[in-house]
Design a protein around this motif. Sequence first.
Motif, PDB file in Angstrom:
ATOM      1  N   LEU A   1     -23.056   7.719  -9.558  1.00 25.97           N
ATOM      2  CA  LEU A   1     -21.642   7.828  -9.239  1.00 25.97           C
ATOM      3  C   LEU A   1     -20.788   7.545 -10.467  1.00 25.97           C
ATOM      4  O   LEU A   1     -21.055   6.625 -11.225  1.00 25.97           O
TER       5      LEU A   1
ATOM      6  N   MET B   1     -16.404   5.417  -7.722  1.00 28.88           N
ATOM      7  CA  MET B   1     -16.564   4.031  -7.331  1.00 28.88           C
ATOM      8  C   MET B   1     -15.197   3.402  -7.053  1.00 28.88           C
ATOM      9  O   MET B   1     -14.994   2.722  -6.049  1.00 28.88           O
TER      10      MET B   1
ATOM     11  N   ALA C   1     -13.643   4.881  -3.800  1.00 27.18           N
ATOM     12  CA  ALA C   1     -14.297   4.449  -2.562  1.00 27.18           C
ATOM     13  C   ALA C   1     -14.066   2.975  -2.290  1.00 27.18           C
ATOM     14  O   ALA C   1     -13.879   2.563  -1.152  1.00 27.18           O
TER      15      ALA C   1
ATOM     16  N   LYS D   1     -20.251   9.911   1.199  1.00 28.01           N
ATOM     17  CA  LYS D   1     -19.694   9.575  -0.116  1.00 28.01           C
ATOM     18  C   LYS D   1     -19.417   8.074  -0.211  1.00 28.01           C
ATOM     19  O   LYS D   1     -19.718   7.431  -1.229  1.00 28.01           O
ATOM     20  N   ASN D   2     -18.845   7.512   0.844  1.00 26.26           N
ATOM     21  CA  ASN D   2     -18.585   6.071   0.855  1.00 26.26           C
ATOM     22  C   ASN D   2     -19.886   5.278   0.864  1.00 26.26           C
ATOM     23  O   ASN D   2     -19.980   4.199   0.259  1.00 26.26           O
TER      24      ASN D   2
ATOM     25  N   ALA E   1     -21.232   5.002  -2.609  1.00 29.52           N
ATOM     26  CA  ALA E   1     -20.491   4.025  -3.409  1.00 29.52           C
ATOM     27  C   ALA E   1     -20.822   2.593  -3.005  1.00 29.52           C
ATOM     28  O   ALA E   1     -21.092   1.730  -3.852  1.00 29.52           O
TER      29      ALA E   1
END
Length: 435
Positions: free
Chosen positions: A12, A17, A20, A84-85, A88
Amino acid sequence: MSYKKRAIAAVLSAALMLTALTGCGSIASADSGDDGKVKIQYWHINSENQGGATVQEFIDEFNASQDKIEVEGRFNSSYDELLKNLQADTAAGNAPSIVQVSWSNIEYFPANFSYISPEEVISNYFPEDETFLTDTFDESILNLARNSEGTLAGVPYSISNPVLFYNADLLRDAGLSEDGPQNWDEFVSFAKTVKEKTGKYGAYLQEGDTWVLQAVLESGGASMLTRDGDTATATFNSEKGKAAMQSYADMVLTDESAVHLTNLDDGLKAFNDGEVAMCICSIAKATNIINSANFDVRSTTFPTFDGEDRAVPAGGCYLAITAQEEEEQKAAWEFIKFLCSDDNAAKWVAGTGYVPSTKGAENSQILKDYLEQNPLMQAAMDQRADAVQWTAWPGSALEAQQALIDMRDQILGGTKDVSTAMDECQAKVQGFIED
């Protein structure tokens, strides 16, 4: 302790980062707190318009039912946003314990995230639950949560299919049958007539993801993905696929009888407000529509194309255990079993409009009463046999899905013609498959 370790696919960037962790909040991974309870997070995509209140009800009931585990819910705006979260927060050491994963990511998730299979949880900690999975789910439903290698990545939970909701009052105002369109040609014709006679839009088809787009293309005779042994090939830009997409695009751009709204909530609001006559979207939106629409709302099956079989991708999700510590894995399993009880599975149907996933839900009086009181559900029940897998793209799945979304928006936005956009998109998706 045997625990599946899956490599995180991408490193990432600092920007991801930061976005998120600041935009969504950084919540520490659950552990035993001062009160001695094991604290776990349950990540879901259920907004207030789609089961959010029921999620909180389950959490509250479970937390009150015992004094060893405390569940905290966390809402994510979509399945893709959740992943995606998850990337992170996992990279930051803040992995949740349970996450909802869409069927379309059944290949991507097991290959790219750390999780523990429910079969392994049972084997490691709960031998008394040896037959729980087969007792609770039909094999066909259980297999939805297996990838192409046969790995069971989670527990089946939400199952839906796209149906056609319609405003019978508005159809009557336009001189059309209150029984709704019986096939795709009638769907197109009805939408055009509504626009001409009432000035309102005839149709809206769910956007925001690739789900209904796949239903259009595959019901039109295309195949999203073709497998030959270990070789996977994107094949949606066939002549039949292009013809189906052209018909959809003509409704938006030529007839101006269908509205192009990338946000599903906007589309639902337009339908519930009586500004759109027909809405193709998930049966899981039934409860929202019932509670919001002030007209004679009805439903029917997804419209068929001439000479083709109906193909409605199974939507919804499975529950994956991403907890990294033994006590959290055990706690996650206890909560999942709670969610899968007969009455809770039935409450989930009643709270969302999803099709039942467990065997036992149909034994619950809660479900029996709900189906009797909500005839809108019948369309989804009638087309369960027409369900196909929501295409699980191998390789860079999120990028492939985004490419398809971009293709649809280019076509419906009028910036590219159907043939060019689909040819370019298929080449791009094939590149993601081969990454």
